[in-house]
Design a protein around this motif. Structure first.
Motif, short mmCIF file in Angstrom:
data_model
loop_
_atom_site.label_atom_id
_atom_site.label_comp_id
_atom_site.label_asym_id
_atom_site.label_seq_id
_atom_site.Cartn_x
_atom_site.Cartn_y
_atom_site.Cartn_z
N THR A 135 -34.61 -17.76 94.44
CA THR A 135 -33.57 -17.64 95.11
C THR A 135 -33.29 -15.99 95.23
OG1 THR A 135 -32.45 -19.41 94.19
CG2 THR A 135 -31.16 -17.96 95.43
N ALA A 136 -32.86 -15.40 96.29
CA ALA A 136 -32.55 -14.09 96.59
C ALA A 136 -31.04 -14.12 97.02
CB ALA A 136 -33.66 -13.27 97.63
N GLN A 137 -30.31 -13.48 96.46
CA GLN A 137 -28.77 -13.41 96.94
C GLN A 137 -28.41 -12.03 97.10
OE1 GLN A 137 -26.93 -15.79 97.84
NE2 GLN A 137 -27.42 -17.83 96.71
N PRO A 138 -28.40 -11.46 98.20
CA PRO A 138 -27.99 -10.07 98.42
C PRO A 138 -26.65 -10.14 98.69
CG PRO A 138 -28.70 -11.08 100.39
CD PRO A 138 -29.01 -12.06 99.49
N GLY A 139 -26.02 -8.78 98.86
CA GLY A 139 -24.53 -8.65 98.99
C GLY A 139 -23.53 -8.62 97.84
N LEU A 167 -32.80 -13.42 92.26
CA LEU A 167 -32.94 -12.05 92.41
C LEU A 167 -31.34 -11.72 93.01
CD1 LEU A 167 -36.17 -10.88 94.19
CD2 LEU A 167 -35.06 -10.05 91.98
N TYR A 168 -30.56 -10.83 92.34
CA TYR A 168 -29.13 -10.11 92.73
C TYR A 168 -29.55 -8.54 93.09
CZ TYR A 168 -26.94 -14.37 91.38
OH TYR A 168 -26.46 -15.71 91.30
N GLN A 169 -28.47 -8.08 93.44
CA GLN A 169 -28.31 -6.83 93.37
C GLN A 169 -27.63 -6.18 92.15
OE1 GLN A 169 -27.05 -6.81 98.09
NE2 GLN A 169 -27.81 -4.83 97.47
N HIS A 170 -27.94 -4.87 92.05
CA HIS A 170 -27.37 -4.22 90.70
C HIS A 170 -25.89 -4.30 90.73
CE1 HIS A 170 -30.94 -2.58 89.24
NE2 HIS A 170 -30.87 -1.70 89.87
N THR A 171 -25.21 -4.41 91.86
CA THR A 171 -23.82 -4.45 91.77
C THR A 171 -23.16 -5.74 90.96
OG1 THR A 171 -23.91 -5.10 94.03
CG2 THR A 171 -23.23 -2.83 93.66
N VAL A 172 -23.96 -6.74 90.94
CA VAL A 172 -23.39 -7.80 90.36
C VAL A 172 -22.94 -7.75 88.75
CG1 VAL A 172 -24.56 -9.36 91.93
CG2 VAL A 172 -25.46 -9.07 89.84
N ARG A 173 -23.85 -6.45 88.22
CA ARG A 173 -23.64 -6.44 86.90
C ARG A 173 -22.26 -5.66 86.54
NH1 ARG A 173 -28.88 -5.26 84.11
NH2 ARG A 173 -30.54 -5.90 85.60
#
Length: 329
Positions: A135-139, A167-173
Motif C-alpha cells: 500500500t502507498a498512501q500519499p497526502g 508507505l506513508y509520507q513523513h508528515t504522518v509522524r
C-alpha cells in the motif's frame, strides 16, 4: 503500351513529346500520315497503322486511347480488391472466436465508478489475498474514521499470514491518529515506512491485482483495477524502489519523528520550488499545507538573503545546499 501491373505496380507513364504533339495535330488535320512516328504516340495508343496500309498512321481520340490503356489496369485492381475482400471474409470467420476466448482468458483492466463500488472491490481482493498486500498512501495524515474502519481488517490479514508493507509520507509522524493506527498494525506484524515524497495512491494484492486512482474523474470516485501481469509487476517494482529509500517507522520516541525530517522537508520544498512548482503543487506532493510550504521558502530566503523566488533559486544553486547528503536520497 501498358506494362503488366503485377510486374510494375507503378509503371512509368510516357508523356507526349513536342514532336509527338505536332505529328498528332498533323494527323488530325490531314488524315493518315506516314514517315517517322514518335514512340510516345505509339505507346499512348494515339496513332495506329491502317490495316490496308501499315505505312500510314491515323489518329485515335484521346478518350478511346485512355480507355484502352486503363482497362487492363482496372481489371488488375478489381482482382486485387476481390482478393482483399476474400481475405477479410476468411479471417472474419474466426474473429468472433478470438474475441470470445480473449474475454474468457482475462479482464486485465476494469474501471470502477463510485466509492461504494471501489470499496467492495477492495474488500473482495482483501478477502482472497493470501500472501502480500502493498500500500502507498500519499497526502500526509489519514482520515481518523477511515483508520478506525480499516484497522480490524488489517489486523485480521496479519493474523492469517498476509505480509503487509505500507508507505506513508513523513508528515504522518506528526499526526496522532495515524501514529496510533501505525502502532497497532506494526504490533500485529505489518511494516510501515515513510518518505518525504511519494508517488500516487496504490494498493497491490498478491502481486496479481493493483488498484490505482483514475484522475480523469473525481479524485476519490473512480479507480482502475489492473490485473495485467506485466503492468502489476511494473507497479510492484516502483513500490519496491520507493520502499528501499524510505525510513522505517519505529514507535520509540526518538524515531517516531526522523531526526532530519525538518531539514529533509525543507530541502524537498526548495528543490521543487527550483523546478518551478507552485506552493499548492509542492504541498500536495509532499503532504503538507500550502502555508507550511510558504514558511519553508520564507525561512530559506531569510537565511540566504533571497529577494525573490528566482533570486533564491540562484542562491541555492550557488550554495549547493540542495546537494544530496550521505545516507539520504
Amino acid at each position: 503500351m501498358c506494362r503488366n501491373p503485377d510486374i510494375d505496380p507503378q509503371p512509368n507513364i510516357v508523356r507526349p513529346c513536342d514532336r509527338g504533339v505536332e505529328r498528332y495535330r498533323e494527323s488530325l488535320s490531314k488524315g493518315p500520315i506516314g514517315g517517322d512516328i514518335p514512340d510516345c504516340l505509339v505507346e499512348l495508343g494515339l496513332l495506329r497503322p491502317l490495316a490496308e496500309n501499315p505505312a500510314l498512321w491515323y489518329a485515335i481520340p484521346p478518350d478511346i486511347a485512355t480507355s484502352e490503356l486503363v482497362r487492363p489496369i482496372e481489371r488488375a485492381v478489381l482482382v486485387r480488391q476481390h482478393a482483399i475482400a476474400a481475405i477479410h471474409e476468411a479471417v472474419s470467420q474466426v474473429e468472433d472466436v478470438y474475441r470470445e476466448e480473449h474475454r474468457k482468458s482475462a479482464t486485465p483492466l476494469r474501471l470502477l465508478h463510485g466509492s461504494d463500488v471501489i470499496r467492495s472491490a477492495l474488500l473482495q481482493a482483501r478477502d482472497i489475498c493470501v500472501e502480500e498486500m502493498l500500500t502507498a498512501q500519499p497526502g500526509g495524515s489519514r482520515d481518523p474514521e477511515a483508520l478506525v474502519r480499516t484497522l480490524p481488517q488489517e489486523i485480521a490479514m496479519s493474523r492469517r499470514g498476509v505480509k503487509q508493507r505500507t508507505l506513508y509520507q513523513h508528515t504522518v509522524r506528526a499526526h496522532g491518529p495515524t501514529l496510533a493506527y501505525i502502532e497497532q498494525v506494526t504490533a500485529a506484524g505489518a511494516e510501515v515506512r515513510t518518505l518525504n515524497e511519494l508517488f500516487d495512491r496504490l494498493i497491490v494484492f498478491d502481486r496479481r491485482a493493483a488498484f490505482i486512482p483514475d484522475h480523469r474523474h473525481d479524485l476519490n470516485g473512480t479507480a482502475l483495477l489492473i490485473e495485467h501481469p506485466a503492468v502489476v509487476q511494473y507497479l510492484v517494482k516502483v513500490f519496491d524502489h520507493a520502499w528501499a529509500r524510505a525510513e522505517p517507522v519505529s514507535m520509540t520516541p526518538e524515531q517516531v519523528r526522523p531526526r532530519l525530517m525538518t531539514d529533509e522537508t525543507r530541502r524537498t520544498v526548495l528543490r521543487l520550488m527550483v523546478e518551478g512548482h507552485t506552493d499548492a503543487v509542492i504541498g500536495t506532493r509532499i503532504g503538507i499545507s500550502t502555508r507550511t510550504v510558504s514558511t519553508h521558502i520564507r525561512k530559506a530566503s531569510e537565511l540566504l538573503g533571497g529577494r525573490s523566488r528566482a533570486h533564491l533559486a540562484y542562491l541555492l544553486a550557488q550554495s549547493e545546499l540542495l546537494e544530496e547528503t550521505p545516507g539520504h536520497s
